[in-house]
Design a protein around this motif. Sequence first.
Motif, mmCIF file in Angstrom:
data_model
loop_
_atom_site.group_PDB
_atom_site.id
_atom_site.type_symbol
_atom_site.label_atom_id
_atom_site.label_comp_id
_atom_site.label_asym_id
_atom_site.label_seq_id
_atom_site.Cartn_x
_atom_site.Cartn_y
_atom_site.Cartn_z
ATOM 1 N N ASP A 220 0.835 -1.195 0.000
ATOM 2 C CA ASP A 220 0.000 0.000 0.000
ATOM 3 C C ASP A 220 0.873 1.249 0.000
ATOM 4 O O ASP A 220 1.999 1.249 0.528
ATOM 5 N N THR A 221 0.327 2.314 -0.564
ATOM 6 C CA THR A 221 1.064 3.569 -0.563
ATOM 7 C C THR A 221 0.887 4.275 0.776
ATOM 8 O O THR A 221 -0.084 4.048 1.493
ATOM 9 N N ALA A 222 1.839 5.113 1.107
ATOM 10 C CA ALA A 222 1.831 5.823 2.385
ATOM 11 C C ALA A 222 1.363 7.258 2.178
ATOM 12 O O ALA A 222 1.685 7.900 1.179
ATOM 13 N N THR A 223 0.615 7.772 3.128
ATOM 14 C CA THR A 223 0.154 9.150 3.069
ATOM 15 C C THR A 223 1.185 10.074 3.718
ATOM 16 O O THR A 223 2.089 9.631 4.439
ATOM 17 N N ARG A 224 1.033 11.354 3.481
ATOM 18 C CA ARG A 224 1.931 12.335 4.094
ATOM 19 C C ARG A 224 1.823 12.313 5.619
ATOM 20 O O ARG A 224 2.808 12.538 6.316
ATOM 21 N N ALA A 225 0.639 12.018 6.128
ATOM 22 C CA ALA A 225 0.471 11.916 7.575
ATOM 23 C C ALA A 225 1.228 10.716 8.122
ATOM 24 O O ALA A 225 1.926 10.810 9.145
ATOM 25 N N GLU A 226 1.105 9.570 7.453
ATOM 26 C CA GLU A 226 1.803 8.368 7.907
ATOM 27 C C GLU A 226 3.313 8.549 7.854
ATOM 28 O O GLU A 226 4.033 8.120 8.771
ATOM 29 N N VAL A 227 3.797 9.192 6.809
ATOM 30 C CA VAL A 227 5.239 9.443 6.709
ATOM 31 C C VAL A 227 5.688 10.390 7.813
ATOM 32 O O VAL A 227 6.765 10.222 8.397
ATOM 33 N N SER A 228 4.866 11.372 8.153
ATOM 34 C CA SER A 228 5.201 12.293 9.244
ATOM 35 C C SER A 228 5.378 11.536 10.551
ATOM 36 O O SER A 228 6.316 11.793 11.317
ATOM 37 N N VAL A 229 4.478 10.583 10.806
ATOM 38 C CA VAL A 229 4.565 9.777 12.027
ATOM 39 C C VAL A 229 5.836 8.932 12.021
ATOM 40 O O VAL A 229 6.564 8.862 13.021
ATOM 41 N N MET A 230 6.129 8.291 10.894
ATOM 42 C CA MET A 230 7.314 7.446 10.799
ATOM 43 C C MET A 230 8.588 8.260 10.976
ATOM 44 O O MET A 230 9.538 7.822 11.651
ATOM 45 N N LEU A 231 8.631 9.455 10.392
ATOM 46 C CA LEU A 231 9.824 10.289 10.512
ATOM 47 C C LEU A 231 10.018 10.774 11.945
ATOM 48 O O LEU A 231 11.144 10.830 12.447
ATOM 49 N N GLU A 232 8.926 11.102 12.623
ATOM 50 C CA GLU A 232 9.055 11.495 14.024
ATOM 51 C C GLU A 232 9.597 10.334 14.861
ATOM 52 O O GLU A 232 10.487 10.519 15.702
ATOM 53 N N ARG A 233 9.075 9.142 14.619
ATOM 54 C CA ARG A 233 9.568 7.975 15.357
ATOM 55 C C ARG A 233 11.043 7.735 15.066
ATOM 56 O O ARG A 233 11.830 7.465 15.976
ATOM 57 N N PHE A 234 11.410 7.820 13.800
ATOM 58 C CA PHE A 234 12.796 7.558 13.402
ATOM 59 C C PHE A 234 13.739 8.559 14.063
ATOM 60 O O PHE A 234 14.774 8.176 14.622
ATOM 61 N N ILE A 235 13.404 9.832 13.992
ATOM 62 C CA ILE A 235 14.270 10.858 14.560
ATOM 63 C C ILE A 235 14.349 10.728 16.073
ATOM 64 O O ILE A 235 15.412 10.887 16.668
ATOM 65 N N THR A 236 13.226 10.428 16.703
ATOM 66 C CA THR A 236 13.224 10.261 18.158
ATOM 67 C C THR A 236 14.078 9.071 18.569
ATOM 68 O O THR A 236 14.786 9.116 19.594
ATOM 69 N N MET A 237 14.049 8.009 17.778
ATOM 70 C CA MET A 237 14.835 6.818 18.106
ATOM 71 C C MET A 237 16.323 7.029 17.893
ATOM 72 O O MET A 237 17.151 6.624 18.703
ATOM 73 N N PHE A 238 16.673 7.666 16.775
ATOM 74 C CA PHE A 238 18.082 7.739 16.390
ATOM 75 C C PHE A 238 18.688 9.131 16.513
ATOM 76 O O PHE A 238 19.898 9.285 16.396
ATOM 77 N N GLN A 239 17.848 10.146 16.705
ATOM 78 C CA GLN A 239 18.313 11.499 16.964
ATOM 79 C C GLN A 239 19.293 12.030 15.932
ATOM 80 O O GLN A 239 20.328 12.593 16.286
ATOM 81 N N PRO A 240 19.013 11.902 14.634
ATOM 82 C CA PRO A 240 19.889 12.574 13.679
ATOM 83 C C PRO A 240 19.702 14.071 13.760
ATOM 84 O O PRO A 240 18.661 14.555 14.170
ATOM 85 N N VAL A 241 20.725 14.822 13.389
ATOM 86 C CA VAL A 241 20.659 16.272 13.427
ATOM 87 C C VAL A 241 19.887 16.758 12.218
ATOM 88 O O VAL A 241 20.130 16.345 11.099
ATOM 89 N N VAL A 242 18.932 17.653 12.436
ATOM 90 C CA VAL A 242 18.111 18.179 11.362
ATOM 91 C C VAL A 242 18.352 19.677 11.234
ATOM 92 O O VAL A 242 18.345 20.403 12.218
ATOM 93 N N GLU A 243 18.604 20.150 10.035
ATOM 94 C CA GLU A 243 18.813 21.571 9.787
ATOM 95 C C GLU A 243 17.483 22.309 9.966
ATOM 96 O O GLU A 243 16.412 21.752 9.863
ATOM 97 N N GLU A 244 17.549 23.625 10.181
ATOM 98 C CA GLU A 244 16.353 24.406 10.431
ATOM 99 C C GLU A 244 15.586 24.722 9.161
ATOM 100 O O GLU A 244 14.375 24.734 9.143
ATOM 101 N N GLU A 245 16.293 25.027 8.076
ATOM 102 C CA GLU A 245 15.614 25.461 6.860
ATOM 103 C C GLU A 245 15.270 24.264 5.996
ATOM 104 O O GLU A 245 15.912 23.239 6.023
ATOM 105 N N SER A 246 14.218 24.411 5.207
ATOM 106 C CA SER A 246 13.806 23.323 4.329
ATOM 107 C C SER A 246 13.199 23.860 3.054
ATOM 108 O O SER A 246 12.567 24.900 3.053
ATOM 109 N N THR A 247 13.416 23.144 1.971
ATOM 110 C CA THR A 247 12.793 23.498 0.702
ATOM 111 C C THR A 247 11.906 22.360 0.220
ATOM 112 O O THR A 247 11.461 22.363 -0.915
#
Length: 249
Positions: A220-247
């Motif tokens: 199944d394809t993933a929605t933008r909401a589902e990807v947002s949840v997965m990215l939050e989990r991933f970052i919380t688990m592994f704590q990669p550094v994220v830049e402030e600006e985004s395009t």
Amino acid sequence: KVNNIAPNVGVTDYTLRDGDKILFYFTDDYRNESIKEDEKKDEDKKDEESKPTTTPVNKVFKDVDTHWASASIQFVYDNGILKGVSATDFAPEATFNRAMMATVLHRLAGNPEHGWHYPFRDVFDMAWYCGPIAWAYENNLIGGMTTTSYAPESPITREQLAVMLMRYAQFQGYDTSKSVALYQYQDAGKVSDYAQPAMEWAVSIGLIGGRTLDTLAPQDTATRAEVSVMLERFITMFQPVVEEESTIK
């Protein structure tokens, strides 16, 4: 602390990156640790001042006010990982595509420099996602749908997300050794062979859950909401550094 976050590993096990801000705490006796009240207040004040000011995401996007993933959308928005599809819409139920995911990985890595080598005829030099796709391909984080096609605008599947996140985690040196059998899901047999290790890893750490109690829906394809949840989990688990600006769109 690293970038105002207390890592869940010891100093010798933490991998630093250029630009990390490190704060060490010292104590005369680790068995009786304490901080003087005035020092603690100063420290709390510094922590508070260092926190970025954020705008409630429901004040920015009219379509996330009561959405189930609004907290995760707030997280990715605050960290500059994802923005809206317009000035007023995040489109949480819209599908997430393969170009967006390559761009997310590039953002998580801090927008590193890259070459322009890739074999994909459907990735054009002037496209907004060209650079991130080139970087992700050069670092073996992505593959094509065929030897010459990446299909950047195609919706990304749940198993493709798991594969890309696992490859990125391995690229950064994160632990991806955990695994769990997928027999609890009736559709486990639909997981592609190439994605089996990644899905077993993603499920084992809670990065991906079933669409229902007994269906994993790997195709199944993933929605933008589902990807947002997965990215939050991933970052919380592994704590990669994220830049402030985004395009990223």
